[in-house]
Design a protein around this motif. Structure first.
Motif, PDB file in Angstrom:
ATOM      1  N   CYS A 128       0.860  -1.178   0.000  1.00 16.16           N
ATOM      2  CA  CYS A 128       0.000   0.000   0.000  1.00 16.16           C
ATOM      3  C   CYS A 128       0.902   1.236   0.000  1.00 16.16           C
ATOM      4  O   CYS A 128       1.604   1.501   0.989  1.00 16.16           O
ATOM      5  N   ALA A 129       0.898   1.976  -1.095  1.00 20.29           N
ATOM      6  CA  ALA A 129       1.768   3.144  -1.202  1.00 20.29           C
ATOM      7  C   ALA A 129       1.372   4.239  -0.217  1.00 20.29           C
ATOM      8  O   ALA A 129       2.223   4.992   0.263  1.00 20.29           O
ATOM      9  N   GLU A 130       0.088   4.314   0.116  1.00 25.12           N
ATOM     10  CA  GLU A 130      -0.386   5.372   1.012  1.00 25.12           C
ATOM     11  C   GLU A 130       0.139   5.188   2.433  1.00 25.12           C
ATOM     12  O   GLU A 130       0.596   6.135   3.081  1.00 25.12           O
ATOM     13  N   THR A 131       0.068   3.941   2.940  1.00 24.83           N
ATOM     14  CA  THR A 131       0.517   3.667   4.309  1.00 24.83           C
ATOM     15  C   THR A 131       1.945   3.158   4.369  1.00 24.83           C
ATOM     16  O   THR A 131       2.519   3.039   5.454  1.00 24.83           O
ATOM     17  N   GLU A 132       2.522   2.828   3.199  1.00 28.36           N
ATOM     18  CA  GLU A 132       3.862   2.252   3.101  1.00 28.36           C
ATOM     19  C   GLU A 132       3.973   0.983   3.931  1.00 28.36           C
ATOM     20  O   GLU A 132       4.926   0.780   4.671  1.00 28.36           O
ATOM     21  N   GLN A 133       2.975   0.116   3.787  1.00 26.33           N
ATOM     22  CA  GLN A 133       2.961  -1.164   4.489  1.00 26.33           C
ATOM     23  C   GLN A 133       2.438  -2.256   3.575  1.00 26.33           C
ATOM     24  O   GLN A 133       1.738  -1.991   2.587  1.00 26.33           O
ATOM     25  N   LEU A 134       2.788  -3.486   3.911  1.00 30.83           N
ATOM     26  CA  LEU A 134       2.246  -4.645   3.216  1.00 30.83           C
ATOM     27  C   LEU A 134       0.947  -5.049   3.883  1.00 30.83           C
ATOM     28  O   LEU A 134       0.928  -5.352   5.080  1.00 30.83           O
ATOM     29  N   PHE A 135      -0.141  -5.029   3.113  1.00 31.08           N
ATOM     30  CA  PHE A 135      -1.410  -5.457   3.672  1.00 31.08           C
ATOM     31  C   PHE A 135      -1.356  -6.942   4.003  1.00 31.08           C
ATOM     32  O   PHE A 135      -0.735  -7.725   3.289  1.00 31.08           O
ATOM     33  N   PRO A 136      -2.019  -7.368   5.078  1.00 34.53           N
ATOM     34  CA  PRO A 136      -2.030  -8.797   5.423  1.00 34.53           C
ATOM     35  C   PRO A 136      -2.786  -9.618   4.392  1.00 34.53           C
ATOM     36  O   PRO A 136      -3.439  -9.095   3.496  1.00 34.53           O
ATOM     37  N   ARG A 137      -2.714 -10.925   4.574  1.00 36.36           N
ATOM     38  CA  ARG A 137      -3.215 -11.853   3.586  1.00 36.36           C
ATOM     39  C   ARG A 137      -4.699 -11.668   3.273  1.00 36.36           C
ATOM     40  O   ARG A 137      -5.145 -11.885   2.151  1.00 36.36           O
ATOM     41  N   ASP A 138      -5.506 -11.271   4.275  1.00 35.65           N
ATOM     42  CA  ASP A 138      -6.940 -11.165   4.022  1.00 35.65           C
ATOM     43  C   ASP A 138      -7.290  -9.995   3.104  1.00 35.65           C
ATOM     44  O   ASP A 138      -8.451  -9.817   2.744  1.00 35.65           O
ATOM     45  N   ASN A 139      -6.301  -9.190   2.719  1.00 34.46           N
ATOM     46  CA  ASN A 139      -6.525  -8.144   1.732  1.00 34.46           C
ATOM     47  C   ASN A 139      -6.138  -8.600   0.327  1.00 34.46           C
ATOM     48  O   ASN A 139      -6.181  -7.817  -0.606  1.00 34.46           O
ATOM     49  N   VAL A 140      -5.727  -9.856   0.203  1.00 31.74           N
ATOM     50  CA  VAL A 140      -5.474 -10.485  -1.084  1.00 31.74           C
ATOM     51  C   VAL A 140      -6.477 -11.625  -1.216  1.00 31.74           C
ATOM     52  O   VAL A 140      -6.566 -12.482  -0.343  1.00 31.74           O
ATOM     53  N   SER A 141      -7.243 -11.637  -2.280  1.00 35.45           N
ATOM     54  CA  SER A 141      -8.338 -12.601  -2.412  1.00 35.45           C
ATOM     55  C   SER A 141      -7.822 -14.017  -2.649  1.00 35.45           C
ATOM     56  O   SER A 141      -6.701 -14.216  -3.114  1.00 35.45           O
ATOM     57  N   GLU A 142      -8.668 -14.974  -2.343  1.00 35.94           N
ATOM     58  CA  GLU A 142      -8.332 -16.374  -2.612  1.00 35.94           C
ATOM     59  C   GLU A 142      -8.165 -16.602  -4.112  1.00 35.94           C
ATOM     60  O   GLU A 142      -7.359 -17.422  -4.540  1.00 35.94           O
ATOM     61  N   ASP A 143      -8.955 -15.877  -4.923  1.00 34.30           N
ATOM     62  CA  ASP A 143      -8.802 -16.004  -6.380  1.00 34.30           C
ATOM     63  C   ASP A 143      -7.406 -15.559  -6.813  1.00 34.30           C
ATOM     64  O   ASP A 143      -6.808 -16.154  -7.721  1.00 34.30           O
ATOM     65  N   ASP A 144      -6.891 -14.510  -6.167  1.00 33.11           N
ATOM     66  CA  ASP A 144      -5.530 -14.060  -6.479  1.00 33.11           C
ATOM     67  C   ASP A 144      -4.519 -15.164  -6.195  1.00 33.11           C
ATOM     68  O   ASP A 144      -3.611 -15.414  -6.995  1.00 33.11           O
ATOM     69  N   VAL A 145      -4.686 -15.835  -5.051  1.00 34.63           N
ATOM     70  CA  VAL A 145      -3.758 -16.896  -4.668  1.00 34.63           C
ATOM     71  C   VAL A 145      -3.848 -18.065  -5.637  1.00 34.63           C
ATOM     72  O   VAL A 145      -2.832 -18.660  -6.013  1.00 34.63           O
ATOM     73  N   VAL A 146      -5.063 -18.400  -6.057  1.00 36.09           N
ATOM     74  CA  VAL A 146      -5.246 -19.491  -7.023  1.00 36.09           C
ATOM     75  C   VAL A 146      -4.536 -19.153  -8.338  1.00 36.09           C
ATOM     76  O   VAL A 146      -3.860 -19.996  -8.939  1.00 36.09           O
ATOM     77  N   ARG A 147      -4.692 -17.914  -8.780  1.00 38.69           N
ATOM     78  CA  ARG A 147      -4.030 -17.507 -10.034  1.00 38.69           C
ATOM     79  C   ARG A 147      -2.509 -17.534  -9.882  1.00 38.69           C
ATOM     80  O   ARG A 147      -1.788 -17.921 -10.805  1.00 38.69           O
ATOM     81  N   ILE A 148      -2.029 -17.128  -8.717  1.00 42.10           N
ATOM     82  CA  ILE A 148      -0.582 -17.165  -8.490  1.00 42.10           C
ATOM     83  C   ILE A 148      -0.067 -18.592  -8.583  1.00 42.10           C
ATOM     84  O   ILE A 148       0.944 -18.871  -9.236  1.00 42.10           O
ATOM     85  N   ARG A 149      -0.777 -19.513  -7.928  1.00 42.05           N
ATOM     86  CA  ARG A 149      -0.326 -20.912  -7.931  1.00 42.05           C
ATOM     87  C   ARG A 149      -0.322 -21.481  -9.345  1.00 42.05           C
ATOM     88  O   ARG A 149       0.592 -22.227  -9.732  1.00 42.05           O
ATOM     89  N   ALA A 150      -1.331 -21.125 -10.125  1.00 43.76           N
ATOM     90  CA  ALA A 150      -1.420 -21.656 -11.481  1.00 43.76           C
ATOM     91  C   ALA A 150      -0.325 -21.086 -12.387  1.00 43.76           C
ATOM     92  O   ALA A 150       0.091 -21.736 -13.356  1.00 43.76           O
TER      93      ALA A 150
END
Length: 384
Positions: free
Chosen positions: A85-107
C-alpha cells in the motif's frame, strides 16, 4: 546450485509473493536485507518453518524509514501473498489479497519466477544465514506467534508491550494527581493499541503474596520462587521460556523494537538470578544449560556496535552473568556444576574474544560479594 536441486527446492519451499512492490525499498527475510529492483515480486524456495519478513520505505535521500515486519510459519509448498500500500507504506495482510488471487498465483507461479528472489540457502563453510537463523529460532513454537504477537503477526519498531504500558500507567497516575480530567481517557485510548502479548515479569516482586519477612528477603535476592511459579503457570515447560527468550531477542535484533529488549532482559535476570533452582538437575539440563548456549548464540550474532549501544546499558550482561557465576560457585549440587560450568566457560571465552569482556570466575565473584561493594555484590537489581 544445480538445476535438479533448484527444482526440488522450488517444489518443496514456500513462496512469498508481493503485489505492487516498489523499486528501491529495503526488504529482507530473516538475517538478510536487500534493495528491491523494478522486477521484484517476492521470495521463492523459502524453507518450511518460522521466518521473519521485514521492510522499510526509503525516502528521496535513500534513508530507510521505520521498520515493519511480520513472522509467519511457512508450510511446504505454501504461497503467501501480500499487497503493498503506497499510502501507508505497508504490506497489507493476507486477508486483503483474495483467494482467487492466490489461485491464479499458484497456477502461474513459474511465470513469476524471474521476479522471485531465491531464499539464501548457501554459505561459506556451511555457515549460511539460514543455519544461523535456525539456531536463533529452534525453540519458537508456532503458537507463540499467535499468542505473543499483535494480530496477524504484524508489528513495527513502535509496537508496545506490557512494560511500556506500566510506564504509561505510572505517568498517568502522576498526571492524575495534577490533571484529574485527562488521565482516564488517555489510559483507555492506550489500552486499545496493538502490543506484544508478553506477560510482564515483575523482577522486583519475586516472592509469594503474604510471605514472611525472611522469605521476602530470600526471594528478592534469589528468583527461584518466581521462576518456578511462571514455569508452572505461564510457560508450562522450559522450552516455552527459551522460545520467548529467542522471540524477544529477534524482536529487538532484527525487528528493531525495544519492547523485545525489555522482555529479553527480564527473562535473563529471572533465569540467571535463580540460585536454588541450580540444585535441580532436571532444571539445569532443561533450562540452564540451553539458556547459556542460547545466549552465546545470540551474542555471537551481535555486532560490536549493537552491544555497545544496546546491551552494555547499565552493564546488564555483566550483572546477570555475575549472578549466575556466583550462584554456581555456591551451588551444593556437584552434578549441576559439572553440567553448567563448561558452558559458562565457553561463554566466558566468547565474551573475551568477541567483546573484550572478562567475566570473573566463581572465587573472584565470591570475594567481591563478601566485600559487599561494587556492581557484583548480591543485590536486588532494578530493571527500570
Amino acid at each position: 546450485m544445480d538445476q535438479d536441486t533448484a527444482r526440488a527446492l522450488f517444489a518443496k519451499g514456500a513462496c512469498l509473493v508481493i503485489f505492487d512492490a516498489p523499486s528501491g525499498m529495503e526488504f529482507g527475510m530473516d538475517m538478510d536485507t536487500w534493495e528491491t529492483g523494478p522486477l521484484f515480486k517476492g521470495i521463492k524456495m523459502i524453507p518450511p518453518g518460522i521466518h521473519y519478513v521485514h521492510y522499510s520505505a526509503v525516502n528521496s535521500d535513500k534513508q530507510a524509514g521505520m521498520r515493519s515486519g511480520f513472522f509467519h510459519n511457512y508450510m511446504s509448498g505454501e504461497i503467501v501473498a501480500r499487497r503493498w500500500c503506497a499510502e501507508t507504506e505497508q504490506l497489507f495482510p493476507r486477508d486483503n489479497v483474495s483467494e482467487d488471487d492466490v489461485v491464479r498465483i499458484r497456477a502461474n507461479i513459474r511465470d513469476l519466477d524471474s521476479g522471485l528472489a531465491a531464499y539464501p540457502l548457501g554459505g561459506a563453510d556451511g555457515e549460511s544465514s539460514y543455519l544461523r537463523w535456525q539456531r536463533l529460532t529452534g525453540y519458537i513454537a508456532p503458537e507463540m506467534l499467535t499468542r505473543l504477537l499483535p494480530c496477524g503477526g504484524e508489528f513495527t519498531s513502535a509496537t508496545g508491550s506490557a512494560y511500556e504500558d506500566e510506564e504509561m500507567q505510572r505517568a498517568q497516575r502522576i498526571l492524575h494527581r495534577t490533571e484529574p480530567a485527562i488521565a482516564a481517557s488517555a489510559v483507555a485510548a492506550d489500552a486499545d493499541a496493538d502490543r506484544f502479548g508478553f506477560a510482564r515479569i515483575d523482577i522486583k516482586h519475586s516472592f509469594p503474596a503474604g510471605a514472611a519477612a525472611e522469605d521476602i528477603r530470600r526471594y528478592s535476592l534469589d528468583k527461584t520462587w518466581l521462576l518456578r511459579t511462571l514455569l508452572c503457570e505461564h510457560w508450562r515447560s522450559a522450552s516455552g521460556l527459551l522460545g520467548e527468550m529467542q522471540l524477544s531477542f529477534l524482536i529487538i535484533f532484527v525487528g528493531q523494537n525495544f519492547a523485545g529488549l525489555e522482555h529479553w532482559k527480564h527473562l535473563l535476570h529471572l533465569v540467571f538470578g535463580s540460585a536454588e533452582a541450580l540444585e535441580d538437575g532436571g532444571l539445569v539440563a532443561d533450562l540452564f544449560v540451553p539458556a547459556v548456549r542460547l545466549l552465546a548464540v545470540q551474542l555471537r550474532e551481535c555486532p560490536r556496535e549493537f552491544v555497545a549501544s544496546v546491551l552494555e546499558q547499565d552493564n546488564f550482561i555483566a550483572v546477570v552473568l555475575g549472578s549466575l557465576v556466583l550462584n554456581l560457585h555456591e551451588c551444593g549440587s556437584c552434578s549441576g556444576r559439572e553440567a553448567l560450568e563448561p558452558e559458562v566457560g565457553r561463554l566466558r571465552g566468547l565474551l573475551y574474544a568477541r567483546f573484550g569482556w572478562s567475566l570473573p570466575d566463581g572465587q573472584q565473584m565470591q570475594e567481591m560479594a563478601d566485600l559487599e561493594e561494587g556492581e557484583y555484590a548480591p543485590q536486588v537489581v532494578s530493571l527500570d
